[in-house]
Design a protein around this motif. Structure first.
Motif, PDB file in Angstrom:
ATOM      1  N   THR A   1      -6.748   1.674   4.396  1.00 13.34           N
ATOM      2  CA  THR A   1      -6.199   1.315   3.084  1.00 13.34           C
ATOM      3  C   THR A   1      -4.750   0.861   3.200  1.00 13.34           C
ATOM      4  OG1 THR A   1      -7.670   2.913   2.013  1.00 13.34           O
ATOM      5  CG2 THR A   1      -5.776   2.132   0.744  1.00 13.34           C
ATOM      6  N   VAL A   2      -3.960   1.571   4.005  1.00  9.13           N
ATOM      7  CA  VAL A   2      -2.558   1.178   4.196  1.00  9.13           C
ATOM      8  C   VAL A   2      -2.468  -0.214   4.804  1.00  9.13           C
ATOM      9  CG1 VAL A   2      -0.467   1.692   5.516  1.00  9.13           C
ATOM     10  CG2 VAL A   2      -1.667   3.528   4.340  1.00  9.13           C
ATOM     11  N   THR A   3      -3.298  -0.490   5.798  1.00  9.65           N
ATOM     12  CA  THR A   3      -3.294  -1.814   6.435  1.00  9.65           C
ATOM     13  C   THR A   3      -3.723  -2.899   5.456  1.00  9.65           C
ATOM     14  OG1 THR A   3      -3.842  -0.781   8.561  1.00  9.65           O
ATOM     15  CG2 THR A   3      -4.191  -3.152   8.364  1.00  9.65           C
ATOM     16  N   LEU A   4      -4.775  -2.619   4.684  1.00 12.14           N
ATOM     17  CA  LEU A   4      -5.270  -3.608   3.728  1.00 12.14           C
ATOM     18  C   LEU A   4      -4.247  -3.891   2.630  1.00 12.14           C
ATOM     19  CD1 LEU A   4      -7.608  -5.372   2.743  1.00 12.14           C
ATOM     20  CD2 LEU A   4      -8.467  -3.378   1.474  1.00 12.14           C
ATOM     21  N   VAL A   5      -3.650  -2.848   2.080  1.00 16.63           N
ATOM     22  CA  VAL A   5      -2.654  -3.034   1.020  1.00 16.63           C
ATOM     23  C   VAL A   5      -1.440  -3.787   1.552  1.00 16.63           C
ATOM     24  CG1 VAL A   5      -1.044  -1.823  -0.508  1.00 16.63           C
ATOM     25  CG2 VAL A   5      -3.400  -1.029  -0.311  1.00 16.63           C
ATOM     26  N   SER A   6      -1.035  -3.481   2.773  1.00 18.33           N
ATOM     27  CA  SER A   6       0.103  -4.190   3.372  1.00 18.33           C
ATOM     28  C   SER A   6      -0.202  -5.665   3.523  1.00 18.33           C
ATOM     29  CB  SER A   6       0.445  -3.578   4.735  1.00 18.33           C
ATOM     30  OG  SER A   6       0.777  -2.215   4.614  1.00 18.33           O
ATOM     31  N   TRP A   7      -1.400  -5.989   3.976  1.00 16.56           N
ATOM     32  CA  TRP A   7      -1.775  -7.394   4.132  1.00 16.56           C
ATOM     33  C   TRP A   7      -1.834  -8.104   2.786  1.00 16.56           C
ATOM     34  CZ3 TRP A   7      -6.112 -10.146   2.422  1.00 16.56           C
ATOM     35  CH2 TRP A   7      -6.230 -11.435   2.947  1.00 16.56           C
ATOM     36  N   VAL A   8      -2.394  -7.448   1.772  1.00 11.61           N
ATOM     37  CA  VAL A   8      -2.490  -8.062   0.447  1.00 11.61           C
ATOM     38  C   VAL A   8      -1.102  -8.334  -0.120  1.00 11.61           C
ATOM     39  CG1 VAL A   8      -3.209  -7.668  -1.941  1.00 11.61           C
ATOM     40  CG2 VAL A   8      -4.761  -7.103  -0.070  1.00 11.61           C
ATOM     41  N   LEU A   9      -0.203  -7.375   0.005  1.00 15.36           N
ATOM     42  CA  LEU A   9       1.151  -7.563  -0.510  1.00 15.36           C
ATOM     43  C   LEU A   9       1.871  -8.698   0.219  1.00 15.36           C
ATOM     44  CD1 LEU A   9       2.352  -3.867  -0.949  1.00 15.36           C
ATOM     45  CD2 LEU A   9       1.663  -5.464  -2.732  1.00 15.36           C
ATOM     46  N   ALA A  10       1.708  -8.737   1.545  1.00 16.82           N
ATOM     47  CA  ALA A  10       2.414  -9.753   2.338  1.00 16.82           C
ATOM     48  C   ALA A  10       1.909 -11.157   2.067  1.00 16.82           C
ATOM     49  CB  ALA A  10       2.289  -9.429   3.827  1.00 16.82           C
ATOM     50  N   THR A  11       0.645 -11.308   1.672  1.00 16.46           N
ATOM     51  CA  THR A  11       0.070 -12.636   1.479  1.00 16.46           C
ATOM     52  C   THR A  11      -0.018 -13.060   0.022  1.00 16.46           C
ATOM     53  OG1 THR A  11      -2.157 -11.652   1.506  1.00 16.46           O
ATOM     54  CG2 THR A  11      -1.288 -12.523   3.584  1.00 16.46           C
TER      55      THR A  11
END
Length: 217
Positions: free
Chosen positions: A112-122
């Motif tokens: 979840t942390v990885t997915l949320v980080s990717w969503v925020l960055a993109t």
């Protein structure tokens, strides 16, 4: 993150050795890269300095090294955040290495942390400039705040030479913060009026395989 790292060490008193070894190495390396880039391209250095390298083997190797660097950095920082979340939601199983439920919780949290980080960055427009802005403000925490605490502590009032050095570091931190925040705000304002800036949800081609953008004329 320093306190978390120290808490995991068997001998935390050895932690300052990191600064004596890694500090000069990082300062020297970053200074060398900055001097080389600006000496070669002047004011035309792109925001992502690797884009100043001509397309070829050197460009692809540099991109690959940056990819590894980001992976390692995210692994270290994401681990502490994930552990904090795990302690918050399931403190009784956070150190249980034999329970399948604890392993499942850890997997779900890290994913979840990885997915949320990717969503925020993109998805957030000007995300790189937001990071630049936050990084400039962070100089107050990493350089100024600890120095001020040290300067006004009772045990250090008689060390004039050290006090002068720490005061110089604090002043440098203030300059980094001011110039960094100003540059980030100017860049955001300029990009808002740039029709080619795109939006945060727009996917880009991998620069590892595509040529770097041409400098503005």
């Amino acid at each position: 993150m320093y306190l978390e790292l120290m808490s995991e060490m068997a001998e935390p008193e050895h932690f300052p050795r990191v600064f004596w070894i890694n500090g000069p190495f990082q300062v020297g390396l970053y200074s060398l890269v900055a001097l080389t880039a600006y000496g070669h391209a002047g004011k035309g250095v792109p925001a992502f300095v690797i884009d100043a390298i001509p397309l070829g083997a050197s460009y692809r190797i540099a991109q690959l090294l940056v990819f590894f660097h980001i992976c390692v950095s995210f692994l270290i920082q994401g681990m502490f955040m994930s552990r904090w979340i795990h302690v918050t939601v399931s403190k009784s199983r956070v150190n249980d290495r034999t329970s399948w439920r604890a392993s499942l919780e850890w997997f779900c949290i890290t994913f979840t942390v990885t997915l949320v980080s990717w969503v925020l960055a993109t998805s957030i427009p000007f995300f790189d400039l937001i990071i630049q802005f936050c990084g400039a403000l962070y100089a107050l925490i990493t350089l100024v705040w600890p120095g001020l605490i040290w300067l006004f502590s009772a045990e250090t009032r008689r060390r004039r030479g050290e006090r002068a050095l720490v005061a110089l570091v604090c002043a440098f931190g203030v300059l980094v913060c001011c110039f960094g925040v100003y540059d980030a705000l100017v860049s955001v304002s300029a990009r808002r009026h740039d029709p080619d800036a795109g939006n945060g949800g727009e996917c880009r081609k991998l620069t590892l395989l595509s040529p770097p953008p041409l400098p503005a004329t």
